[in-house]
Design a protein around this motif. Structure first.
Motif, PDB file in Angstrom:
ATOM      1  N   ALA A 222       0.833  -1.328   0.204  1.00 42.41           N
ATOM      2  CA  ALA A 222       0.080   0.161   0.260  1.00 42.41           C
ATOM      3  C   ALA A 222       0.609   1.216  -0.002  1.00 42.41           C
ATOM      4  O   ALA A 222       0.246   2.539  -0.638  1.00 42.41           O
ATOM      5  CB  ALA A 222      -1.000  -0.090   1.322  1.00 42.41           C
ATOM      6  N   ALA A 223       2.523   0.925   0.042  1.00 46.66           N
ATOM      7  CA  ALA A 223       3.430   2.330   0.463  1.00 46.66           C
ATOM      8  C   ALA A 223       3.013   3.294  -1.210  1.00 46.66           C
ATOM      9  O   ALA A 223       2.967   4.773  -0.497  1.00 46.66           O
ATOM     10  CB  ALA A 223       4.458   1.641   0.869  1.00 46.66           C
ATOM     11  N   GLY A 224       3.408   2.798  -2.022  1.00 50.62           N
ATOM     12  CA  GLY A 224       3.552   3.266  -3.216  1.00 50.62           C
ATOM     13  C   GLY A 224       4.287   3.916  -3.712  1.00 50.62           C
ATOM     14  O   GLY A 224       4.589   4.030  -5.103  1.00 50.62           O
ATOM     15  N   SER A 225       5.249   4.129  -2.437  1.00 55.12           N
ATOM     16  CA  SER A 225       6.408   4.638  -3.031  1.00 55.12           C
ATOM     17  C   SER A 225       7.922   3.869  -2.622  1.00 55.12           C
ATOM     18  O   SER A 225       7.890   3.336  -1.330  1.00 55.12           O
ATOM     19  CB  SER A 225       6.306   6.687  -2.860  1.00 55.12           C
ATOM     20  N   PRO A 226       8.659   3.775  -3.112  1.00 55.45           N
ATOM     21  CA  PRO A 226       9.593   2.645  -3.041  1.00 55.45           C
ATOM     22  C   PRO A 226      10.814   3.371  -2.175  1.00 55.45           C
ATOM     23  O   PRO A 226      10.953   4.103  -1.716  1.00 55.45           O
ATOM     24  CB  PRO A 226      10.484   2.660  -4.411  1.00 55.45           C
ATOM     25  N   PRO A 227      11.817   2.626  -1.564  1.00 55.68           N
ATOM     26  CA  PRO A 227      13.339   2.599  -0.121  1.00 55.68           C
ATOM     27  C   PRO A 227      13.814   3.944  -1.631  1.00 55.68           C
ATOM     28  O   PRO A 227      13.577   3.508  -2.583  1.00 55.68           O
ATOM     29  CB  PRO A 227      12.973   2.284  -0.170  1.00 55.68           C
ATOM     30  N   PRO A 228      14.317   5.095  -0.744  1.00 50.43           N
ATOM     31  CA  PRO A 228      15.400   5.770  -1.603  1.00 50.43           C
ATOM     32  C   PRO A 228      16.573   4.931  -2.422  1.00 50.43           C
ATOM     33  O   PRO A 228      16.567   4.036  -1.841  1.00 50.43           O
ATOM     34  CB  PRO A 228      15.880   6.609  -0.428  1.00 50.43           C
ATOM     35  N   ARG A 229      17.308   5.869  -3.304  1.00 49.38           N
ATOM     36  CA  ARG A 229      17.624   4.353  -4.007  1.00 49.38           C
ATOM     37  C   ARG A 229      17.157   3.548  -4.621  1.00 49.38           C
ATOM     38  O   ARG A 229      18.167   2.224  -4.730  1.00 49.38           O
ATOM     39  CB  ARG A 229      19.395   4.843  -3.088  1.00 49.38           C
ATOM     40  N   SER A 230      16.349   3.220  -4.891  1.00 53.27           N
ATOM     41  CA  SER A 230      15.658   1.996  -5.663  1.00 53.27           C
ATOM     42  C   SER A 230      16.239   1.603  -6.671  1.00 53.27           C
ATOM     43  O   SER A 230      15.187   0.986  -7.415  1.00 53.27           O
ATOM     44  CB  SER A 230      14.229   1.569  -5.079  1.00 53.27           C
ATOM     45  N   GLY A 231      16.337   2.551  -7.225  1.00 56.09           N
ATOM     46  CA  GLY A 231      16.119   2.930  -9.104  1.00 56.09           C
ATOM     47  C   GLY A 231      14.974   2.080  -9.815  1.00 56.09           C
ATOM     48  O   GLY A 231      13.432   3.130  -9.061  1.00 56.09           O
ATOM     49  N   PRO A 232      14.924   2.279 -11.327  1.00 56.19           N
ATOM     50  CA  PRO A 232      13.907   2.440 -11.668  1.00 56.19           C
ATOM     51  C   PRO A 232      12.328   1.485 -11.675  1.00 56.19           C
ATOM     52  O   PRO A 232      11.588   1.276 -11.458  1.00 56.19           O
ATOM     53  CB  PRO A 232      13.665   2.913 -13.677  1.00 56.19           C
ATOM     54  N   MET A 233      13.272  -0.317 -10.878  1.00 56.23           N
ATOM     55  CA  MET A 233      13.405  -1.269 -10.787  1.00 56.23           C
ATOM     56  C   MET A 233      11.825  -1.202  -9.460  1.00 56.23           C
ATOM     57  O   MET A 233      11.357  -1.548  -9.506  1.00 56.23           O
ATOM     58  CB  MET A 233      14.029  -2.325 -11.287  1.00 56.23           C
ATOM     59  N   GLY A 234      12.606  -0.409  -8.683  1.00 61.71           N
ATOM     60  CA  GLY A 234      11.956   0.004  -7.718  1.00 61.71           C
ATOM     61  C   GLY A 234      11.213   0.212  -7.599  1.00 61.71           C
ATOM     62  O   GLY A 234       9.861   0.388  -7.114  1.00 61.71           O
ATOM     63  N   GLY A 235      10.769   1.525  -8.295  1.00 64.24           N
ATOM     64  CA  GLY A 235       9.891   2.494  -8.842  1.00 64.24           C
ATOM     65  C   GLY A 235       8.463   1.615  -9.433  1.00 64.24           C
ATOM     66  O   GLY A 235       7.244   2.103  -8.831  1.00 64.24           O
TER      67      GLY A 235
END
Length: 243
Positions: free
Chosen positions: A77-90
């Motif tokens: 449900a967070a919708g936003s990835p952790p910092p420095r996750s890159g495009p794949m994380g997004g």
């Protein structure tokens, strides 16, 4: 639920355990999923009660706890990835948010999602004859809403066929939700225990999902009584794809 920050590896380990139906060997995370969970991270997850660790030192078994499942759902449900996750994380977290919205709209849990995802594929299942909602019953086939008939009990595929036929008779469109209370009215001549067992089997089949009523306050006594329990949750409705 703890909101302590987790590393990407720790979060990935929880996701992997979720997809492995809640349990996996520690070595499997690294060998098959590329997720090497170091001792410090493993102990951290255990301290937060997100996992339980068992087995032997050479064969550690990791088990996802209920709190761990809740943490996974929170990540969905967070919708936003952790910092420095890159495009794949997004991209991953955008996908997870879409899954979370679907589960919320259907009133489904992560357990329902994993169960349906791990169901056998169609080619692995025994053939079940498709039942046409418009078909007239033959002398060897009891009417859907007819009185109880004398004769031998139906076998499992036959009960499942009756349940499918009842669904398609009630559903205005394929995929619509049907109240189990209405469905049971059309198979009243069958043993309720056989119907329960058939519903649970069908729930594990591709295209079939049992769904709880999202608004529990709206449940009437008839709908409650018709529910079938899967895991530890009563399900009140069913949806089916085309058979």
């Amino acid at each position: 639920m703890s909101d302590e920050k987790l590393t990407s590896v720790e979060t990935a380990a929880l996701f992997i355990l979720l997809t492995e139906a809640g349990e996996a060997l520690n070595v499997k995370l690294a060998q098959e999923h590329g997720c090497k969970l170091e001792k410090r991270s493993r102990e951290k997850l255990e301290k937060l009660r997100l996992i339980k660790v068992g087995g032997t030192p050479r064969r550690l078994v990791l088990r996802l706890t209920e709190a761990g499942r809740d943490r996974c759902r929170a990540e969905f449900a967070a919708g936003s990835p952790p910092p420095r996750s890159g495009p794949m994380g997004g991209a991953l977290y955008a996908l997870l948010l879409t899954v979370d919205r679907f589960l919320t709209a259907r009133g489904l849990s992560l357990g329902d999602f994993v169960t349906a995802s791990n169901a056998p594929v169609a080619e692995d299942l025994p053939a079940v004859p498709a039942a046409s909602a418009a078909a007239e019953p033959t002398s060897a086939e009891p009417a859907l809403d007819g009185p109880a008939l004398d004769g031998p009990a139906l076998d499992e595929p036959a009960v499942e066929e009756r349940v499918r036929a009842a669904y398609h008779k009630l559903a205005p469109r394929t995929g619509d939700l049907v109240n189990l209370a209405d469905l049971r009215d059309l198979v009243v001549d069958l043993d309720p225990a056989d119907v329960d067992a058939a519903l649970r089997r069908l729930h594990r089949r591709p295209g079939v999902t049992l769904v709880p009523e999202a608004n529990q306050k709206a449940l009437d006594a008839r709908t409650r009584a018709a529910a079938v329990v899967v895991g530890d949750q009563p399900k009140h409705m069913i949806t089916m794809a085309a058979s």
